[in-house]
Design a protein around this motif. Structure first.
Motif, PDB file in Angstrom:
ATOM      1  N   ASP A  70       0.755  -1.172  -0.009  1.00  0.00           N
ATOM      2  CA  ASP A  70       0.023  -0.076   0.018  1.00  0.00           C
ATOM      3  C   ASP A  70       0.730   1.194  -0.073  1.00  0.00           C
ATOM      4  O   ASP A  70       0.288   2.248  -0.172  1.00  0.00           O
ATOM      5  N   GLY A  71       2.188   1.232   0.224  1.00  0.00           N
ATOM      6  CA  GLY A  71       2.954   2.443  -0.063  1.00  0.00           C
ATOM      7  C   GLY A  71       3.101   2.844  -1.389  1.00  0.00           C
ATOM      8  O   GLY A  71       3.620   3.970  -1.710  1.00  0.00           O
ATOM      9  N   ASN A  72       2.533   1.879  -2.258  1.00  0.00           N
ATOM     10  CA  ASN A  72       2.631   2.239  -3.585  1.00  0.00           C
ATOM     11  C   ASN A  72       1.398   3.148  -4.046  1.00  0.00           C
ATOM     12  O   ASN A  72       0.331   2.951  -3.676  1.00  0.00           O
ATOM     13  N   LEU A  73       1.797   4.384  -4.902  1.00  0.00           N
ATOM     14  CA  LEU A  73       0.691   5.181  -4.920  1.00  0.00           C
ATOM     15  C   LEU A  73      -0.369   4.995  -5.864  1.00  0.00           C
ATOM     16  O   LEU A  73      -1.613   5.284  -5.799  1.00  0.00           O
ATOM     17  N   ALA A  74       0.123   4.046  -6.859  1.00  0.00           N
ATOM     18  CA  ALA A  74      -0.850   3.416  -7.592  1.00  0.00           C
ATOM     19  C   ALA A  74      -1.959   2.457  -6.900  1.00  0.00           C
ATOM     20  O   ALA A  74      -3.076   2.625  -7.156  1.00  0.00           O
ATOM     21  N   VAL A 101      13.303   6.320 -10.188  1.00  0.00           N
ATOM     22  CA  VAL A 101      12.617   6.382  -8.895  1.00  0.00           C
ATOM     23  C   VAL A 101      13.456   7.045  -7.827  1.00  0.00           C
ATOM     24  O   VAL A 101      14.750   7.112  -7.827  1.00  0.00           O
ATOM     25  N   ALA A 102      12.750   7.954  -7.051  1.00  0.00           N
ATOM     26  CA  ALA A 102      13.155   8.920  -6.128  1.00  0.00           C
ATOM     27  C   ALA A 102      14.225   9.728  -6.875  1.00  0.00           C
ATOM     28  O   ALA A 102      15.196  10.080  -6.219  1.00  0.00           O
ATOM     29  N   GLY A 103      13.793  10.155  -8.020  1.00  0.00           N
ATOM     30  CA  GLY A 103      14.762  10.904  -9.036  1.00  0.00           C
ATOM     31  C   GLY A 103      14.456  12.416  -9.216  1.00  0.00           C
ATOM     32  O   GLY A 103      14.935  13.295  -9.720  1.00  0.00           O
ATOM     33  N   GLY A 104      13.236  12.739  -8.323  1.00  0.00           N
ATOM     34  CA  GLY A 104      12.825  14.272  -8.391  1.00  0.00           C
ATOM     35  C   GLY A 104      12.101  14.360  -9.482  1.00  0.00           C
ATOM     36  O   GLY A 104      11.745  15.566  -9.951  1.00  0.00           O
ATOM     37  N   MET A 105      11.473  13.558 -10.446  1.00  0.00           N
ATOM     38  CA  MET A 105      10.622  13.576 -11.437  1.00  0.00           C
ATOM     39  C   MET A 105       9.298  13.010 -10.987  1.00  0.00           C
ATOM     40  O   MET A 105       8.500  12.888 -12.155  1.00  0.00           O
ATOM     41  N   ALA A 106       8.694  12.880  -9.914  1.00  0.00           N
ATOM     42  CA  ALA A 106       7.482  12.708  -9.683  1.00  0.00           C
ATOM     43  C   ALA A 106       6.833  11.332 -10.168  1.00  0.00           C
ATOM     44  O   ALA A 106       5.615  11.091 -10.641  1.00  0.00           O
ATOM     45  N   GLY A 107       7.835  10.307 -10.180  1.00  0.00           N
ATOM     46  CA  GLY A 107       7.338   8.883 -10.696  1.00  0.00           C
ATOM     47  C   GLY A 107       6.225   8.513  -9.861  1.00  0.00           C
ATOM     48  O   GLY A 107       5.430   7.730 -10.456  1.00  0.00           O
ATOM     49  N   GLY A 108       6.218   8.274  -8.689  1.00  0.00           N
ATOM     50  CA  GLY A 108       5.173   7.760  -7.716  1.00  0.00           C
ATOM     51  C   GLY A 108       4.041   8.402  -8.129  1.00  0.00           C
ATOM     52  O   GLY A 108       2.821   7.816  -8.329  1.00  0.00           O
ATOM     53  N   SER A 109       3.949   9.490  -8.112  1.00  0.00           N
ATOM     54  CA  SER A 109       2.886  10.594  -8.269  1.00  0.00           C
ATOM     55  C   SER A 109       2.167  10.228  -9.861  1.00  0.00           C
ATOM     56  O   SER A 109       1.058  10.199 -10.071  1.00  0.00           O
ATOM     57  N   ALA A 110       3.019  10.354 -10.685  1.00  0.00           N
ATOM     58  CA  ALA A 110       2.692   9.742 -11.895  1.00  0.00           C
ATOM     59  C   ALA A 110       1.822   8.653 -12.071  1.00  0.00           C
ATOM     60  O   ALA A 110       0.802   8.410 -12.465  1.00  0.00           O
ATOM     61  N   ASP A 111       2.380   7.364 -11.429  1.00  0.00           N
ATOM     62  CA  ASP A 111       1.802   6.307 -11.157  1.00  0.00           C
ATOM     63  C   ASP A 111       0.307   6.399 -10.683  1.00  0.00           C
ATOM     64  O   ASP A 111      -0.691   5.772 -11.132  1.00  0.00           O
ATOM     65  N   GLY A 112       0.455   7.253  -9.536  1.00  0.00           N
ATOM     66  CA  GLY A 112      -1.241   7.338  -8.818  1.00  0.00           C
ATOM     67  C   GLY A 112      -2.129   7.970  -9.855  1.00  0.00           C
ATOM     68  O   GLY A 112      -3.074   7.567  -9.800  1.00  0.00           O
ATOM     69  N   SER A 141       0.634  16.036  -3.463  1.00  0.00           N
ATOM     70  CA  SER A 141       0.954  17.361  -3.935  1.00  0.00           C
ATOM     71  C   SER A 141       1.246  17.218  -5.060  1.00  0.00           C
ATOM     72  O   SER A 141       0.615  18.198  -6.080  1.00  0.00           O
ATOM     73  N   ASP A 142       2.126  16.280  -6.022  1.00  0.00           N
ATOM     74  CA  ASP A 142       2.313  16.214  -7.389  1.00  0.00           C
ATOM     75  C   ASP A 142       1.407  15.516  -8.253  1.00  0.00           C
ATOM     76  O   ASP A 142       1.619  15.309  -9.659  1.00  0.00           O
ATOM     77  N   VAL A 143       0.473  14.820  -7.755  1.00  0.00           N
ATOM     78  CA  VAL A 143      -0.380  14.012  -8.385  1.00  0.00           C
ATOM     79  C   VAL A 143      -1.189  14.686  -9.562  1.00  0.00           C
ATOM     80  O   VAL A 143      -1.377  14.395 -10.527  1.00  0.00           O
ATOM     81  N   SER A 182      15.664  11.390  -0.694  1.00  0.00           N
ATOM     82  CA  SER A 182      14.402  11.401  -0.153  1.00  0.00           C
ATOM     83  C   SER A 182      14.028  13.141  -0.150  1.00  0.00           C
ATOM     84  O   SER A 182      14.384  13.918   0.272  1.00  0.00           O
ATOM     85  N   THR A 183      12.779  13.261  -0.752  1.00  0.00           N
ATOM     86  CA  THR A 183      12.105  14.737  -0.895  1.00  0.00           C
ATOM     87  C   THR A 183      12.266  15.305   0.432  1.00  0.00           C
ATOM     88  O   THR A 183      12.540  16.614   0.831  1.00  0.00           O
ATOM     89  N   PRO A 184      11.470  14.672   1.346  1.00  0.00           N
ATOM     90  CA  PRO A 184      11.509  15.087   2.928  1.00  0.00           C
ATOM     91  C   PRO A 184      12.901  15.766   3.445  1.00  0.00           C
ATOM     92  O   PRO A 184      13.373  16.797   4.084  1.00  0.00           O
TER      93      PRO A 184
HETATM   94  P1  ATP Z   1       9.043  13.996  -6.163  1.00  0.00           P
HETATM   95  O1  ATP Z   1       9.692  14.177  -7.286  1.00  0.00           O
HETATM   96  O2  ATP Z   1       7.522  13.752  -6.263  1.00  0.00           O
HETATM   97  O3  ATP Z   1       9.328  14.327  -4.921  1.00  0.00           O
HETATM   98  P2  ATP Z   1      10.315  11.624  -6.775  1.00  0.00           P
HETATM   99  O4  ATP Z   1      10.350  11.355  -8.183  1.00  0.00           O
HETATM  100  O5  ATP Z   1      11.680  12.127  -6.043  1.00  0.00           O
HETATM  101  O6  ATP Z   1       9.120  12.173  -6.118  1.00  0.00           O
HETATM  102  P3  ATP Z   1       9.554   8.996  -6.663  1.00  0.00           P
HETATM  103  O7  ATP Z   1      10.013   8.298  -7.700  1.00  0.00           O
HETATM  104  O8  ATP Z   1       7.864   9.482  -6.608  1.00  0.00           O
HETATM  105  O9  ATP Z   1      10.157  10.299  -6.228  1.00  0.00           O
HETATM  106  O10 ATP Z   1       9.568   7.949  -5.342  1.00  0.00           O
HETATM  107  C1  ATP Z   1       9.531   8.368  -4.082  1.00  0.00           C
HETATM  108  C2  ATP Z   1       9.118   7.068  -3.152  1.00  0.00           C
HETATM  109  O11 ATP Z   1       7.782   6.727  -3.378  1.00  0.00           O
HETATM  110  C3  ATP Z   1      10.106   5.846  -3.657  1.00  0.00           C
HETATM  111  O12 ATP Z   1      11.427   5.792  -2.744  1.00  0.00           O
HETATM  112  C4  ATP Z   1       9.170   4.688  -3.271  1.00  0.00           C
HETATM  113  O13 ATP Z   1       9.295   4.243  -2.011  1.00  0.00           O
HETATM  114  C5  ATP Z   1       7.692   5.506  -3.157  1.00  0.00           C
HETATM  115  N1  ATP Z   1       6.832   5.086  -4.218  1.00  0.00           N
HETATM  116  C6  ATP Z   1       5.372   4.742  -4.020  1.00  0.00           C
HETATM  117  N2  ATP Z   1       4.785   4.648  -5.153  1.00  0.00           N
HETATM  118  C7  ATP Z   1       5.895   4.652  -6.128  1.00  0.00           C
HETATM  119  C8  ATP Z   1       5.666   4.237  -7.447  1.00  0.00           C
HETATM  120  N3  ATP Z   1       4.395   3.827  -7.931  1.00  0.00           N
HETATM  121  N4  ATP Z   1       6.761   4.369  -8.244  1.00  0.00           N
HETATM  122  C9  ATP Z   1       7.932   4.797  -7.505  1.00  0.00           C
HETATM  123  N5  ATP Z   1       8.167   5.113  -6.080  1.00  0.00           N
HETATM  124  C10 ATP Z   1       7.163   4.909  -5.671  1.00  0.00           C
END
Ligand code: ATP
Length: 312
Positions: A70-74, A101-112, A141-143, A182-184
């Motif tokens: 459930d940590g996955n935004l999708a 992943v965790a690259g500052g490109m909002a990948g998790g938010s995109a999947d949500g 906030s990025d979704v 980590s964004t925080p």
């Molecule tokens: P942002 O730019 O919004 O700060 P980010 O691009 O730096 O985000 P994400 O790729 O969104 O970072 O991942 C941040 C964390 O979110 C990951 O380390 C992972 O634990 C969690 N996460 C939850 N859902 C997903 C997903 N669908 N894809 C990738 N990471 C996810």
């Protein structure tokens, strides 16, 4: 009644913040932002298929870093949409992950955002756009921006969006770093650096963040050189402080001919704005041979937000 679809695939873009102005730390710990989101063609694909229970699978080079629970935004998006319509969140979501992943490109938010759109189409729930945007803001906030795409100005925590006019296409190169940030932690470092500099880090000390009129004008007129000059990211000093090696990546892209360089969002991905497609290819080669990043991606934008691709 048409037969229920067997699967729905949604393509969703990554974002780069062409401006990220960070206000002071609020009493709730968040920061007000003036945030100009820009959607690029680099993206993930999320496929929703019928299943007996909620299940997430992920493919792609960073798949092992993506949570399957459930940590996955999708997954959270599927639950939220199902609850809204009084349904069980029974769906298999497959994420073909291309966004770092965790690259500052909002990948998790995109999947949500993609999961909201894919489940809505699969379940035939026909959720109005404004409700989808509301659910998206509840997820993070990025979704909402990943639903909208294009270029938009975000206020508040970034979730209050105003689409912005843009002329033409801009060419980008992204340098993907080894490991995420980590964004925080990057926001905490931003506060620490402000305190260290003696300016203070709360809302009384930091001016209200405002969108830069020169940047908005550059986007509206399609002026790449003016956009390059106006790129800014208040989180960049914090990302560089936590990951000093990024300075060499930014330098390698500039030496390769990029006209604008910046850390994407909270990093560590670095973004390079180039004059045109040929110049993007040259910057990509320079970065790839510099040994300062894990991989290099050439892309363009703006592109639309989460879009249904495949509905058999
Ligand atoms: P942002 O730019 O919004 O700060 P980010 O691009 O730096 O985000 P994400 O790729 O969104 O970072 O991942 C941040 C964390 O979110 C990951 O380390 C992972 O634990 C969690 N996460 C939850 N859902 C997903 C997903 N669908 N894809 C990738 N990471 C996810």
């Amino acid at each position: 009644m048409p037969p229920a679809p067997q699967s729905v695939t949604v393509r969703v873009p990554a974002k780069v913040n062409v401006q990220l102005a960070v206000g002071g730390r609020r009493t709730d710990g968040y920061h007000d932002l003036a945030n100009v989101f820009f959607a690029v063609a680099l993206g993930d694909q999320v496929t929703a298929s019928p299943a007996d229970t909620l299940r997430i699978t992920v493919s792609g080079p960073d798949a092992d870093q993506v949570p399957l629970d459930d940590g996955n935004l999708a997954a959270r998006a599927a639950r939220l949409l199902a609850r809204r319509h009084g349904l069980a969140p029974d769906v298999h979501l497959h994420i073909a992950k291309d966004i770092p992943v965790a690259g500052g490109m909002a990948g998790g938010s995109a999947d949500g955002a993609a999961a909201l759109v894919a489940c809505d189409a699969l379940w035939g729930t026909a959720t109005p756009r404004d409700i989808l945007l509301e659910l998206a803001a509840e997820l993070g906030s990025d979704v909402p921006f990943a639903l909208l795409g294009g270029v938009a100005l975000g206020h508040g925590r970034g979730e209050i969006l105003r689409p912005l006019p843009v002329a033409g296409t801009f060419h980008w190169v992204f340098a993907v770093a080894d490991g995420g940030l980590s964004t925080p932690a990057v926001f905490r470092e931003c506060d620490r650096l402000r305190d260290l500099a003696g300016t203070g880090s709360d809302t009384a000390a930091v001016p209200d963040p405002q969108a830069d009129p020169a940047l908005l004008d550059a986007l509206a007129t399609g002026d790449t050189v003016a956009l390059a000059a106006a790129l800014s990211n208040d989180l960049q000093p914090a990302a560089l402080s936590l990951r000093p090696a990024l300075a060499a990546t930014l330098r390698a892209g500039a030496d390769g001919g990029a006209i604008g360089t910046l850390v994407s969002g909270s990093g560590p991905t670095c973004a390079f704005l180039t004059k045109d497609e040929d110049s993007a290819a040259a910057v990509a080669t320079a970065l790839a041979t510099s040994g300062t990043c894990r991989s290099v991606r050439v892309t363009h934008g703006p592109v639309p937000g989460a879009t249904v691709l495949h509905r058999p």
